[in-house]
Design a protein around this motif. Structure first.
Motif, PDB file in Angstrom:
ATOM      1  N   LYS A 241       0.719  -1.262   0.025  1.00  0.00           N
ATOM      2  CA  LYS A 241      -0.056   0.197   0.013  1.00  0.00           C
ATOM      3  C   LYS A 241       0.964   1.207   0.039  1.00  0.00           C
ATOM      4  O   LYS A 241       0.557   2.149  -0.771  1.00  0.00           O
ATOM      5  CB  LYS A 241      -0.919  -0.022   1.295  1.00  0.00           C
ATOM      6  N   ARG A 242       2.100   1.241   0.570  1.00  0.00           N
ATOM      7  CA  ARG A 242       2.951   2.216   0.778  1.00  0.00           C
ATOM      8  C   ARG A 242       3.675   2.307  -0.814  1.00  0.00           C
ATOM      9  O   ARG A 242       4.079   3.704  -1.043  1.00  0.00           O
ATOM     10  CB  ARG A 242       3.891   2.056   1.772  1.00  0.00           C
ATOM     11  N   ARG A 243       4.097   1.440  -1.127  1.00  0.00           N
ATOM     12  CA  ARG A 243       4.920   1.311  -2.307  1.00  0.00           C
ATOM     13  C   ARG A 243       4.155   1.489  -3.702  1.00  0.00           C
ATOM     14  O   ARG A 243       4.569   2.068  -4.449  1.00  0.00           O
ATOM     15  CB  ARG A 243       6.117   0.281  -2.287  1.00  0.00           C
ATOM     16  N   LEU A 244       3.129   0.781  -3.819  1.00  0.00           N
ATOM     17  CA  LEU A 244       2.218   0.487  -4.991  1.00  0.00           C
ATOM     18  C   LEU A 244       0.877   0.632  -4.522  1.00  0.00           C
ATOM     19  O   LEU A 244       0.026  -0.217  -4.840  1.00  0.00           O
ATOM     20  CB  LEU A 244       2.693  -0.845  -5.840  1.00  0.00           C
ATOM     21  N   PRO A 245       0.456   1.820  -4.132  1.00  0.00           N
ATOM     22  CA  PRO A 245      -1.175   1.988  -3.658  1.00  0.00           C
ATOM     23  C   PRO A 245      -2.016   1.457  -4.573  1.00  0.00           C
ATOM     24  O   PRO A 245      -3.292   1.069  -4.245  1.00  0.00           O
ATOM     25  CB  PRO A 245      -1.017   3.543  -3.314  1.00  0.00           C
ATOM     26  N   SER A 246      -1.774   1.645  -5.825  1.00  0.00           N
ATOM     27  CA  SER A 246      -2.968   1.265  -6.852  1.00  0.00           C
ATOM     28  C   SER A 246      -3.095  -0.212  -7.058  1.00  0.00           C
ATOM     29  O   SER A 246      -3.936  -0.529  -7.535  1.00  0.00           O
ATOM     30  CB  SER A 246      -2.648   2.077  -8.198  1.00  0.00           C
ATOM     31  N   SER A 247      -2.331  -0.852  -6.798  1.00  0.00           N
ATOM     32  CA  SER A 247      -2.116  -2.509  -6.640  1.00  0.00           C
ATOM     33  C   SER A 247      -2.939  -3.082  -5.719  1.00  0.00           C
ATOM     34  O   SER A 247      -3.181  -4.285  -6.155  1.00  0.00           O
ATOM     35  CB  SER A 247      -0.688  -2.805  -6.884  1.00  0.00           C
ATOM     36  N   VAL A 248      -3.051  -2.749  -4.763  1.00  0.00           N
ATOM     37  CA  VAL A 248      -3.541  -3.198  -3.504  1.00  0.00           C
ATOM     38  C   VAL A 248      -5.241  -3.275  -3.639  1.00  0.00           C
ATOM     39  O   VAL A 248      -5.859  -2.071  -3.743  1.00  0.00           O
ATOM     40  CB  VAL A 248      -3.146  -3.118  -2.194  1.00  0.00           C
ATOM     41  N   ARG A 249      -6.013  -4.204  -2.842  1.00  0.00           N
ATOM     42  CA  ARG A 249      -7.588  -4.012  -2.829  1.00  0.00           C
ATOM     43  C   ARG A 249      -7.850  -4.758  -1.552  1.00  0.00           C
ATOM     44  O   ARG A 249      -7.486  -5.888  -1.144  1.00  0.00           O
ATOM     45  CB  ARG A 249      -8.158  -4.995  -3.923  1.00  0.00           C
ATOM     46  N   ASP A 250      -8.511  -4.055  -0.854  1.00  0.00           N
ATOM     47  CA  ASP A 250      -9.065  -4.540   0.617  1.00  0.00           C
ATOM     48  C   ASP A 250     -10.538  -4.565   0.208  1.00  0.00           C
ATOM     49  O   ASP A 250     -11.355  -3.774   0.416  1.00  0.00           O
ATOM     50  CB  ASP A 250      -8.797  -3.783   1.741  1.00  0.00           C
ATOM     51  N   LEU A 251     -11.189  -5.729   0.231  1.00  0.00           N
ATOM     52  CA  LEU A 251     -12.777  -5.819  -0.195  1.00  0.00           C
ATOM     53  C   LEU A 251     -13.520  -5.911   1.307  1.00  0.00           C
ATOM     54  O   LEU A 251     -14.863  -6.143   1.086  1.00  0.00           O
ATOM     55  CB  LEU A 251     -12.952  -7.201  -0.953  1.00  0.00           C
ATOM     56  N   GLY A 252     -12.874  -5.839   2.269  1.00  0.00           N
ATOM     57  CA  GLY A 252     -13.553  -6.155   3.616  1.00  0.00           C
ATOM     58  C   GLY A 252     -13.827  -7.591   4.055  1.00  0.00           C
ATOM     59  O   GLY A 252     -13.076  -8.259   3.516  1.00  0.00           O
ATOM     60  N   PRO A 253     -14.541  -7.572   5.036  1.00  0.00           N
ATOM     61  CA  PRO A 253     -14.593  -9.071   5.761  1.00  0.00           C
ATOM     62  C   PRO A 253     -15.029 -10.035   4.746  1.00  0.00           C
ATOM     63  O   PRO A 253     -15.809  -9.983   3.699  1.00  0.00           O
ATOM     64  CB  PRO A 253     -15.817  -8.905   6.995  1.00  0.00           C
ATOM     65  N   SER A 254     -14.033 -11.105   4.654  1.00  0.00           N
ATOM     66  CA  SER A 254     -14.243 -12.049   3.704  1.00  0.00           C
ATOM     67  C   SER A 254     -15.471 -13.114   4.447  1.00  0.00           C
ATOM     68  O   SER A 254     -16.022 -12.728   5.556  1.00  0.00           O
ATOM     69  CB  SER A 254     -13.092 -13.093   3.357  1.00  0.00           C
ATOM     70  N   LEU A 255     -15.724 -14.030   3.515  1.00  0.00           N
ATOM     71  CA  LEU A 255     -16.580 -15.287   4.255  1.00  0.00           C
ATOM     72  C   LEU A 255     -15.595 -16.238   4.945  1.00  0.00           C
ATOM     73  O   LEU A 255     -16.308 -17.337   5.523  1.00  0.00           O
ATOM     74  CB  LEU A 255     -17.354 -15.901   2.982  1.00  0.00           C
ATOM     75  N   ASN A 256     -14.562 -16.063   5.028  1.00  0.00           N
ATOM     76  CA  ASN A 256     -13.396 -17.213   5.442  1.00  0.00           C
ATOM     77  C   ASN A 256     -13.420 -16.874   6.987  1.00  0.00           C
ATOM     78  O   ASN A 256     -13.643 -15.774   7.444  1.00  0.00           O
ATOM     79  CB  ASN A 256     -12.056 -17.091   5.004  1.00  0.00           C
ATOM     80  N   THR A 257     -13.238 -18.124   7.730  1.00  0.00           N
ATOM     81  CA  THR A 257     -13.022 -17.963   9.235  1.00  0.00           C
ATOM     82  C   THR A 257     -11.385 -18.488   9.572  1.00  0.00           C
ATOM     83  O   THR A 257     -10.875 -19.213   8.765  1.00  0.00           O
ATOM     84  CB  THR A 257     -13.823 -18.882  10.013  1.00  0.00           C
ATOM     85  N   GLU A 258     -11.140 -18.051  10.685  1.00  0.00           N
ATOM     86  CA  GLU A 258      -9.981 -18.421  11.342  1.00  0.00           C
ATOM     87  C   GLU A 258     -10.240 -19.132  12.731  1.00  0.00           C
ATOM     88  O   GLU A 258     -11.046 -18.357  13.376  1.00  0.00           O
ATOM     89  CB  GLU A 258      -8.629 -17.370  11.349  1.00  0.00           C
ATOM     90  N   GLN A 259      -9.703 -20.501  12.864  1.00  0.00           N
ATOM     91  CA  GLN A 259     -10.332 -20.922  14.160  1.00  0.00           C
ATOM     92  C   GLN A 259      -9.333 -21.970  14.729  1.00  0.00           C
ATOM     93  O   GLN A 259      -8.334 -22.286  14.030  1.00  0.00           O
ATOM     94  CB  GLN A 259     -11.702 -21.637  14.096  1.00  0.00           C
ATOM     95  N   MET A 260      -9.418 -22.136  16.232  1.00  0.00           N
ATOM     96  CA  MET A 260      -8.697 -23.460  16.713  1.00  0.00           C
ATOM     97  C   MET A 260      -9.558 -24.359  17.276  1.00  0.00           C
ATOM     98  O   MET A 260     -10.713 -24.275  17.270  1.00  0.00           O
ATOM     99  CB  MET A 260      -7.656 -22.770  17.576  1.00  0.00           C
TER     100      MET A 260
END
Length: 528
Positions: A241-260
Motif C-alpha cells: 500500500k505504501r509502495r504501490l498503492p494502486s495495486s492493492v485491494r481490501d474488499l472488507g470481511p471475507s466469508l472465511n474464518t480462522e479458528q482453533m
C-alpha cells in the motif's frame, strides 16, 4: 519446529503470455475427485471442465459443458443437455458417457471424494445416459443447492482419470516439479469464446510457483515477476500500500474464518486425561473466554480482520445470526468455569483434578505470519489461566498428515475458506460421519448428543426448499456451535489482494478463488 523452505531461484522462466503467481505448498493430489486441500482445489478450478459453474461474482449457477439443465419440481431429478461438439484437451470427443462416468466415480466410496458427502445419500444416486448429449441424475432425496455441487465435479475421459493432463477446462497440467512449480498449458480445444468470437482462455498458460515466503513473494510482485497475490498477508498489504498503492485491494470481511480446535477423537493416540480435557465443554468454553479476539484482529491482522464468534461471517447477511449467544472475553468467568469442573492452580500452573499440569501444543502452518502471531497471542492469553501452551509450526503437508491421518495432535489453528455463502456447502464439515469433521473425523455414530443434533439440523436444511425452515435449522447449528465450541472461532480475515497494473480482466470477489475466478478472461497487457 519444522519450517517450510523458500524456493527462490527454482521457478521456470516465464513463457510468453503466461500468468504467474504463487501457491504455498505442493498440491496433495492432481486427481480432481480426491481434492481436499486448498492448493489442489485451485488446480482443479483452473483445469476442470464442469457441467455447471458457480459464478463467484453474480453468485448464480451458470451452464458450462452443459448447454442447459433442469431440476424436477420434487428436487430429485437433474437433466443435463451437453453442448454439441465438446472435446477434451487431447481432441477426443466428450459425451454423456464421460460425464456419467465422472459423476459415478465421485459417488463411489472407494474414491473417497469429499464432494460425495454433499449428495447426502451418495449410495442412492443413479446416473443415466439416454443419448450422447443427455445425462440424467436421480437423487434419493432433495439436496438444496445441488447445482453448486457440480461445480466441484470435473468431467474426465470415461475409464481414464488423467490427474489434470486431459481435461475439458481452460487449462491442463503440463509440468510439475515438486517444491518448485506447477505449470498449466492452455487447452486449445476449450469450448468457450468471448462475445467477439475469440477463443478462451486468453492466457497461454499459468505458472504456479510453490513459495511459502510472503516477503519474497511481495518482492517478486513488485519486480513484475508475479501478476497477483491472492490472499495477501496483512503486513505485506500495508507494505505494498505504501509502495504501490494502486495495486492493492481490501474488499472488507471475507466469508472465511480462522479458528482453533482441540482433538476430541476417541481413536487419537492422546493420553486419556488429555482427551478428557478436550472433550469437556467447560474446558473449551473457558479457553474461548480467555482469548482476546480484538487483539488478534488488531495485532495479527493490522486491523484487516473482525473478531469471530460463528462459522458464518457477518458479511454473509442472508445466513449470519446476529442473535446467537457466544462466549466473549471474560477471564474471570473462564477461571470460574475451570474451577467448576475440578481444575485448580498450583502456584501459577493450572492442574486438573488429578494433579496433572495442563500442557498442550497448538499446531499451525509455517509461513503464515498472521496465524503464528495469533497462536503466540493465544499462548499469552491462556498463560493467564495457568495453561502451558507451546506453538508448533509445520509445513502444510506434514500438518495435514497429523490432522487427517495419524490424528497425533492436541490443538490446531487453521482457517476455512468458504467458496459458497450457502451453509449447505459446509455440510461435510458438520456431519459427524465426514472425514472433514475435524475435531473428531469419521464418527460411525455421533459421539455426543449435540453432534447428533447438528447432524439432524444440517440434514433438515439440506432436504427442504422452505427458506424459512432452512434458516431456522442453520441458526440452531450456529447456536449449538457457540455453546459447545468444537471450533473456537477467532477472526474473519478481510479479503486482501494485489493486482499487477499489467493484468486485464480482474474482477476481485470475496469468494475463493478470489482474483482468478474468471481465469479464462485474464490476460497481460502487451508491452508497447
Amino acid at each position: 519446529m519444522i519450517l517450510a523452505q523458500p524456493c527462490a531461484g527454482q521457478a521456470a522462466p516465464r513463457a510468453a503470455g503466461e500468468l504467474a503467481w504463487t501457491i504455498g505448498y505442493d498440491p496433495k493430489t492432481f486427481d480432481p475427485a480426491k481434492v481436499d486441500d486448498q492448493e489442489s482445489e485451485l488446480v482443479r478450478y483452473l483445469t476442470a471442465g464442469v457441467l455447471l459453474r458457480f459464478n463467484r461474482s453474480t453468485q448464480k449457477i451458470e451452464p458450462k459443458l452443459a448447454e442447459s439443465w433442469n431440476l424436477s419440481s420434487d428436487g430429485r431429478t437433474l437433466t443435463f443437455q451437453l453442448r454439441s461438439g465438446l472435446q477434451f484437451s487431447d481432441g477426443s470427443a466428450l459425451t454423456s458417457r464421460d460425464a456419467a462416468w465422472s459423476i459415478r466415480r465421485v459417488l463411489l466410496p472407494a474414491t473417497g471424494a469429499p464432494v460425495a458427502q454433499e449428495f447426502l445419500s451418495p449410495g442412492g444416486v443413479t446416473v443415466e445416459t439416454p443419448d450422447d448429449q443427455t445425462v440424467v441424475v436421480r437423487l434419493p432425496q432433495r439436496v438444496i443447492g445441488i447445482g453448486k455441487v457440480f461445480d466441484e465435479i470435473a468431467i474426465e475421459p470415461a475409464g481414464h482419470p488423467s490427474e489434470g493432463r486431459i481435461t475439458a477446462g481452460p487449462f491442463v497440467v503440463a509440468d510439475y516439479r515438486r517444491s518448485q512449480y506447477v505449470r498449466l498449458r492452455r487447452n486449445a480445444h476449450y469450448q468457450e469464446r468471448d462475445a467477439a468470437g475469440t477463443a478462451l482462455p486468453y492466457a497461454a498458460g499459468v505458472r504456479l510457483d510453490i513459495l511459502d515466503n510472503p516477503e519474497q513473494e511481495a518482492r517478486l510482485f513488485q519486480r513484475g515477476e508475479y501478476d497477483i497475490i491472492n490472499g495477501l498477508p496483512p503486513d505485506y498489504f500495508e507494505l505494498l500500500k505504501r509502495r504501490l498503492p494502486s495495486s492493492v485491494r481490501d474488499l472488507g470481511p471475507s466469508l472465511n474464518t480462522e479458528q482453533m480446535w482441540f482433538n476430541q477423537a476417541s481413536s487419537s493416540p492422546l493420553p486419556a486425561w488429555e482427551k478428557t480435557w478436550f472433550q469437556n465443554r467447560d474446558f473449551r468454553v473457558a479457553v474461548s473466554q480467555a482469548i482476546h479476539r480484538a487483539d488478534l484482529a488488531r495485532i495479527a491482522y493490522e486491523g484487516h480482520a473482525t473478531p469471530a464468534y460463528s462459522f458464518i461471517s457477518p458479511a454473509n447477511r442472508a445466513w449470519y445470526d446476529s442473535g446467537i449467544s457466544a462466549p466473549h472475553e471474560d477471564v474471570a468467568a473462564a477461571e470460574a468455569k475451570l474451577a467448576s469442573v475440578g481444575f485448580h492452580l498450583r502456584g501459577s500452573i493450572l492442574e486438573d483434578a488429578s494433579g496433572r499440569a495442563v500442557r498442550f501444543s497448538i499446531l499451525t502452518n509455517a509461513g503464515n505470519a498472521a496465524r503464528l502471531k495469533m497462536a503466540t497471542l493465544i499462548q499469552q492469553d491462556l498463560a493467564a489461566l495457568g495453561m502451558q501452551v507451546t506453538v508448533v509450526a509445520l509445513d502444510f503437508p506434514a500438518l495435514i498428515e497429523r490432522l487427517m491421518h495419524t490424528q497425533d495432535y492436541q490443538a490446531c489453528l487453521l482457517g476455512l475458506e468458504n467458496v459458497d455463502p450457502d451453509p449447505n456447502a459446509m455440510i461435510n464439515i458438520w456431519l459427524s460421519s465426514s472425514p472433514n469433521h475435524q475435531w473428531s473425523p469419521s464418527e460411525k455414530t455421533p459421539a455426543t448428543p449435540w453432534e447428533a443434533e447438528i447432524d439432524r439440523a444440517m440434514n433438515q436444511q439440506a432436504g427442504t426448499s422452505n427458506e424459512a425452515q432452512r434458516k431456522l435449522a442453520v441458526d440452531r447449528v450456529q447456536q449449538i456451535v457457540a455453546d459447545q465450541q468444537p471450533f473456537i472461532y477467532l477472526v474473519y480475515p478481510n479479503a486482501l489482494y494485489a493486482v499487477s497494473p499489467r493484468l486485464r480482466g480482474a474482477q476481485p470477489t470475496v469468494l475463493e478463488p478470489g482474483l482468478v475466478w474468471n481465469i479464462e478472461r485474464l490476460r497481460l497487457q502487451e508491452a508497447r
